[in-house]
Write an enzyme that holds these catalytic residues in place. Structure first.
Site, PDB file in Angstrom:
ATOM      1  N   HIS A   1       0.812  -1.209   0.000  1.00  0.00           N
ATOM      2  CA  HIS A   1       0.000   0.000   0.000  1.00  0.00           C
ATOM      3  C   HIS A   1       0.848   1.263   0.000  1.00  0.00           C
ATOM      4  CE1 HIS A   1      -3.788  -2.324   1.419  1.00  0.00           C
ATOM      5  NE2 HIS A   1      -3.392  -2.615   0.196  1.00  0.00           N
TER       6      HIS A   1
ATOM      7  N   SER B   1      -1.288  -0.934  -5.784  1.00  0.00           N
ATOM      8  CA  SER B   1      -1.235  -2.095  -6.672  1.00  0.00           C
ATOM      9  C   SER B   1      -0.690  -1.709  -8.029  1.00  0.00           C
ATOM     10  CB  SER B   1      -2.638  -2.672  -6.863  1.00  0.00           C
ATOM     11  OG  SER B   1      -3.149  -3.119  -5.651  1.00  0.00           O
TER      12      SER B   1
ATOM     13  N   ASP C   1     -13.389  -8.914  -4.818  1.00  0.00           N
ATOM     14  CA  ASP C   1     -12.690  -9.903  -3.997  1.00  0.00           C
ATOM     15  C   ASP C   1     -13.681 -10.840  -3.319  1.00  0.00           C
ATOM     16  OD1 ASP C   1     -10.249  -8.989  -4.686  1.00  0.00           O
ATOM     17  OD2 ASP C   1      -9.844  -7.900  -2.832  1.00  0.00           O
TER      18      ASP C   1
ATOM     19  N   GLU D   1       3.144 -34.140  -2.211  1.00  0.00           N
ATOM     20  CA  GLU D   1       1.878 -33.618  -2.724  1.00  0.00           C
ATOM     21  C   GLU D   1       2.128 -32.880  -4.028  1.00  0.00           C
ATOM     22  OE1 GLU D   1      -1.517 -33.532  -0.288  1.00  0.00           O
ATOM     23  OE2 GLU D   1      -0.390 -35.271  -0.928  1.00  0.00           O
TER      24      GLU D   1
END
Lengths: 284, 377
Positions: free
Chosen positions: B202, B206, B229, B272
């Site tokens: 911030h 962005s 979002d 995994e």
């Protein structure tokens, strides 16, 4: 929208080549995968897919089959195998009435204690007890079975490729070895077992037990029922899971749809605006 | 008035400036959704983890049985465990999209935000690995053995380091206890770093797909991005719940259902899916120490990305060659993921080696090609 036709010819060529390379790569990968699995030395038969009563998105366990499967487990498998995931209380309201479960538990004996005098003692089972183990430890189990300890069946369904299909295929798959296949002393040929021969003698045959509900106890019927029971042992919350799934998935789908609509509603002005560069007119 | 209150109160002021009034570029795409999704993943993992920890007993013999019994005994215990286990997969899926977005659009030019982010990635990998060991099943035991053994390759001190990690002569009780302790601790460090990551972001604001300055055109975070979002979270949760509830075991391994047995090696040891690419890189170097170095480099190289900003413009938007290279890189990572799950035998070995080279080439070729493009145009 630009279509393939109105792209420049060089771009068309590039895209074509890219597509060709992609398809070729995928084909190559596939053929490599095939070629190698054929050379796999450790070959064994893969269990076919059977249609289980609890298979579909909306299907629950077949409790009648679980009840019969428990009978098979208790009368046949329990002589050699434990099943650490199942307690008697889990059977009530699934395949037994609470009274039946209590009576069933009572028939088993458990070592408990120490009591006030510091002695261990045997007591009849309670519904909170897990199914008894046939052997006190791994060594005793191996010793009694020619050196191979029978694995606990509590999670066996999920521990093998193919899940309950494997259990069924294994139990019904015993047969004479093909000519030229050497089976060691004390082992039994089974094409579904990795390596081809295992230490478990064929446990099931027709009429191996008598079902309390009168179902003819053929070998395949017993194998199917015990597979259903072992699947239950590995995942007792199966029915609850599918019920909750339906609620949560539909709820989230509704929320998503509503949010998607509102999102578009809020953004639409911003998305459809047009930003222009307008040069100032020269004032003469 | 309430608005006055949340703008002036020192606590609410922070939330106001990060979640409500934050100026955000209107043109950022869905690839910018993964940041908020990742915060969500972290929160889900921490909360579900707390529940799991409260029913867990660490120990070589104890854990396995305890974990499975707790799934049935505690109310919705199975659901919590499915969420936590599959949550790790969702976490990494989002991480990889997030990092991929950063590479494609040049987010690494926000040097400090980027470096904190890479640190978060590394810590998440460590946390996931240690968590995987905790149920002490066959695959987690052997995975722990293979990975901890890598430390023995450190020159001079290696063997001592491994014993120090094990707390014994092999993976045993103390190893499990300490993995549990660190698996519990690390997520909170990650949480702290996430706060730093967001604070730093911030400070610059962005980035955006065009890679240009966007000061002239910003919208407030609420309600544009709170909604966008939110939609992302709803869609991801939908997919996640679908997997957790209908295919909870699809990402796992059959060996997860057998008690760890130090004297029986599984037929096939593999991590995994989210570690397969790194595992493939590890195995494609014939020398063990070399493999470990390559494995480390495969992630640590991200720390070098800020130094690769040789191009005049930010991101790949105006560099067709960089775009091609990026998608080639994606193919490499997918191919390595596939190789990681294959046995170590021809032709997988050579295929893996080729893709390993290509993987590392990407980091070199992208800045060079972009600089050349600048020079030519």
């Amino acid at each position: 929208m630009s279509t393939f036709r109105n792209l420049s010819s060089s771009r068309r060529l590039a895209l074509g080549l890219l597509g060709l390379a992609g398809a070729g790569g995928a084909g190559l990968a596939l053929s490599l995968e095939r070629a190698v699995s054929a050379a796999d030395a450790d070959r064994f038969a893969h269990a076919p897919h059977f249609h289980w009563p609890h298979e579909g998105f909306l299907d629950s366990y077949d409790v009648k089959s679980i009840r019969r499967g428990y009978e098979v487990y208790k009368n046949v498998c329990a002589a050699c195998h434990g099943c650490f995931t199942v307690a008697y209380r889990m059977l009530r309201n699934v395949c037994m009435t609470p009274e039946e479960a209590k009576a069933e538990a009572k028939r088993a004996t458990y070592l408990d204690g120490p009591n006030d005098e510091g002695e261990m003692y045997n007591r009849p089972g309670k519904t909170a007890d897990y199914l008894p183990k046939p052997y006190p430890n791994e060594q005793a189990a191996a010793y009694a079975n020619g050196g191979k300890a029978p694995p606990d069946l509590g999670l066996i369904t999920f521990a093998r490729h193919g899940y309950e299909n494997y259990i069924f295929a294994l139990l019904t798959g015993y047969q004479d070895p093909p000519a030229g296949f050497q089976v060691d002393e004390g082992l039994y040929f089974n094409p579904y077992f990795r390596g081809g021969a295992l230490a478990m003698p064929p446990p099931l045959y027709n009429e191996v037990l008598e079902y309390s509900d009168g179902t003819p106890a053929t070998k395949s019927q017993c194998a199917k029922d015990v597979a259903c029971f072992l699947r239950f042992a590995a995942e007792p919350w199966h029915d609850e899971r599918k019920k909750l799934a339906l609620k949560l998935v539909s709820l989230l789908a509704l929320i998503s749809a509503a949010l998607a609509y509102y999102n578009r509603h809020v953004w639409t002005v911003l998305i459809n605006r047009k930003v222009m560069y307008v040069p100032k007119k020269k004032s003469s | 008035m309430s608005t006055q209150f949340y703008k002036s109160n020192p606590l609410f002021k922070v939330f106001n400036s990060t979640l409500i009034e934050l100026p955000a570029p209107p043109n950022i795409s869905a690839f910018w959704n993964f940041g908020s999704l990742l915060s969500g993943c972290l929160i889900v993992q921490i909360i579900s983890g707390l529940f799991l920890a409260s029913a867990y007993s660490a120990g070589m013999e104890l854990s396995f049985e305890q974990v499975f019994k707790a799934m049935e005994v505690s109310d919705k215990g199975w659901l919590i465990r499915y969420i936590h286990a599959n949550g790790a997969s969702l976490f990494f899926l989002c991480l990889y999209f997030h990092v991929g977005r950063g590479i494609y659009y040049g987010s690494y030019l926000y040097v400090h935000t980027w470096n904190v982010g890479v640190t978060i990635l590394l810590l998440t990998m460590a946390a996931a690995f240690m968590g995987y060991v905790l149920p002490v099943n066959q695959m987690s035991f052997w995975g722990a053995s293979v990975i901890t053994n890598l430390f023995s390759e450190i020159p001079y001190v290696g063997p001592n380091v491994v014993q120090y990690i094990w707390g014994g002569v092999t993976v045993e009780g103390p190893t499990i206890y300490r993995f549990f302790a660190f698996h519990f601790l690390v997520p909170f460090i990650i949480l702290a770093l996430v706060v730093v990551h967001i604070t730093m972001l911030h400070m610059t604001g962005s980035g955006n797909p065009l890679g240009i300055h966007s000061e002239v055109d910003k919208v407030s975070f609420h309600s544009y991005f709170s909604l966008k979002d939110g939609l992302g979270v709803a869609l991801a949760s939908g997919g996640f719940v679908l997997v957790c509830m209908y295919w909870p075991l699809v990402l796992g391994d059959d060996e997860n259902f057998s008690l760890a047995n130090p004297s029986v090696t599984p037929h096939h040891i593999q991590p995994e899916w989210y570690f397969l690419f790194a595992y493939a890189i590890l195995r494609s170097i014939p020398n063990k120490l070399g493999g470990v170095v390559a494995l480390l480099l495969s992630v640590l190289i991200l720390y070098l990305m800020p130094f690769t900003g040789l191009a005049k413009k930010k991101g790949s938007m105006f560099y067709p060659v960089s775009k091609g290279l990026f998608w080639g890189f994606v193919v490499c990572v997918l191919a390595l993921t596939w190789i990681g799950a294959c046995p170590v035998e021809p032709p997988y070995v050579l295929t893996g080696q080729i893709f390993t080279v290509l993987y590392f080439m990407f980091y070199l070729l992208t800045p060079i090609s972009a600089a050349l493009w600048d020079a030519l145009s």
